[in-house]
Design an enzyme around this catalytic site. Structure first.
Site, PDB file in Angstrom:
ATOM      1  N   ASP A 220       0.824  -1.202   0.000  1.00 46.45           N
ATOM      2  CA  ASP A 220       0.000   0.000   0.000  1.00 46.45           C
ATOM      3  C   ASP A 220       0.866   1.263   0.000  1.00 46.45           C
ATOM      4  O   ASP A 220       1.979   1.274   0.526  1.00 46.45           O
ATOM      5  CB  ASP A 220      -0.894  -0.027   1.246  1.00 46.45           C
ATOM      6  CG  ASP A 220      -1.957   1.035   1.253  1.00 46.45           C
ATOM      7  OD1 ASP A 220      -2.754   1.069   0.301  1.00 46.45           O
ATOM      8  OD2 ASP A 220      -1.995   1.823   2.216  1.00 46.45           O
ATOM      9  N   GLU A 244       1.507  -0.006  -4.811  1.00 41.30           N
ATOM     10  CA  GLU A 244       0.544   1.007  -5.249  1.00 41.30           C
ATOM     11  C   GLU A 244       1.229   2.366  -5.375  1.00 41.30           C
ATOM     12  O   GLU A 244       1.666   2.938  -4.381  1.00 41.30           O
ATOM     13  CB  GLU A 244      -0.606   1.108  -4.241  1.00 41.30           C
ATOM     14  CG  GLU A 244      -1.599   2.191  -4.592  1.00 41.30           C
ATOM     15  CD  GLU A 244      -2.393   2.686  -3.395  1.00 41.30           C
ATOM     16  OE1 GLU A 244      -3.541   3.094  -3.594  1.00 41.30           O
ATOM     17  OE2 GLU A 244      -1.859   2.687  -2.270  1.00 41.30           O
TER      18      GLU A 244
END
Length: 387
Positions: A220, A244
């Site tokens: 993330d 990400e």
């Protein structure tokens, strides 16, 4: 808590036996699911108030019960929600409190191990979503690291000083600001310039992978930590990682592959793909240009992860009612370069809008294997497997 290493060098020397490398992951097709919204172990078709943003009852045991459904479409790996303890509001898994505690709403540590074991028995793989950038605190609360809520991160200098993100073109600010300014939850930013924090995060990810036999990671908020932090983090994990980087410019996103992690989510393609198929007059030339640019600029376009939708954006079916466009858009990640990711519900025609409306519970679909889209996805996976 016991660790097998007492120094960063010793920790990074440990590798996960039998882990898939980039070539191995290139052969996979990934099914992404929100653990809380996928399957309840009691198999009750319980209502789920999406607007309330609360737990609806999905568990790891529930996932195990529905692996036939996932495997029946030809998927070879699943990406599940973060597994660490969360605030009560953290049904999605991204409001971490203690990284070493398992979220009891999803089940026990043994349940998670059982899920991993059952996947491996089937010849499938487990991708875990992990967070290294921040923890979470209710905006109404005073943030006191020393109160022990955040486990090993219990000192003021384990966190960057409070600063909300203002200038998204200022990379240093992006890497050190807190997220969550406009919500009910604030995300205190871990001080990843602090050697203690760096080593603890490496220990955490190493423990998660070892303890639960994880095969790969979706990381993330990659762009919110300096690039130089990530190579040692991936080495500590010992498994392949895709990260990400929420940005549509390939000049910004693609350099994270190689300099940070082995792979990144292909956001430049995602934004272009959506525009290309939203209407019959879509931007096909733009899509062609973007594909060529990614092929030219990416370290390895075949190991970028490609997707049409997932839990942070509206469903593609929310944006167009044209079935032909929807089928073509859904097919592209399977047929183009890269490793395809399919967000659960796409195979049932789910059409939710902005978060939280795009987080519909799968059990309301009755896991219908006779639907046209379910068969379509199965054929796409079969065709990709033969390529």
């Amino acid at each position: 808590m016991k660790f097998w290493a007492t120094s960063s060098a010793a920790l990074l020397a440990l590798n996960i036996v039998g882990a898939l490398d980039a070539h191995g992951w290139r052969q996979q097709s990934i099914y992404q699911l929100l653990t809380d919204r996928f399957s309840r172990e009691d198999d009750v078709e319980a209502p789920c108030n999406l607007i309330a943003r609360q737990y609806c009852g999905g568990t790891w045991k529930g996932i195990i019960d529905k692996l036939d459904y996932i495997q029946g479409m030809g998927f070879t790996a699943i990406w599940i929600s973060p597994v660490s303890a969360n605030l009560p509001e953290g049904y999605h898994g991204y409001y971490t409190t203690d990284f070493y505690q398992i979220n009891p709403r999803f089940g026990t540590a043994q349940d998670l191990k059982n899920l991993s074991a059952e996947l491996h028995r089937r010849g499938m793989y487990l991708m875990l979503d992990v967070i290294a950038n921040h923890v979470a605190v209710p905006r109404r609360s005073k943030f006191r690291p020393s109160d022990g809520t955040w486990g090993v991160f219990n000192q003021d200098d384990d966190f960057h000083k409070l600063m909300w993100c203002r200038d998204w073109d200022n990379q240093l600010e992006v890497e050190q600001c807190w997220l969550g300014e406009k919500g009910d939850i604030a995300l205190p930013d871990l001080n990843t310039e602090n050697p203690k924090v760096v080593l603890e995060l490496q220990k955490i990810v190493h423990w998660l992978v070892q303890e639960f036999s994880v095969d790969g990671l979706r990381v993330d908020t990659l762009k919110h930590i300096r690039k130089s932090f990530w190579p040692d983090y991936e080495k500590a994990a010992g498994v392949w990682c895709t990260g990400e980087v929420l940005h549509g410019d390939p000049a910004y996103t693609l350099p994270y592959q190689g300099s940070a992690l082995s792979s990144v989510l292909n956001y430049p393609l995602y934004f272009t793909l959506r525009r290309a198929f939203q209407s019959p007059d879509g931007f096909m030339i733009e899509l062609t240009d973007m594909i060529l640019r990614i092929q030219h600029e990416a370290v390895d376009p075949t190991t970028l992860t490609t997707f049409l939708e997932f839990h942070t954006v509206p469903r593609f079916a929310h944006e167009t009612s044209d079935e032909a466009l929807r089928l073509n858009a859904l097919a592209y990640p399977f047929l183009g370069d890269g490793i395809p990711i399919t967000y659960s519900g796409a195979e049932q025609g789910y059409s939710g809008g902005e978060d939280p409306l795009n987080r519909e519970p799968m059990w309301l679909s009755k896991f219908d294997t006779s639907s046209r889209l379910y068969s379509f996805v199965a054929r796409l996976n079969a065709a990709r497997a033969l390529a």
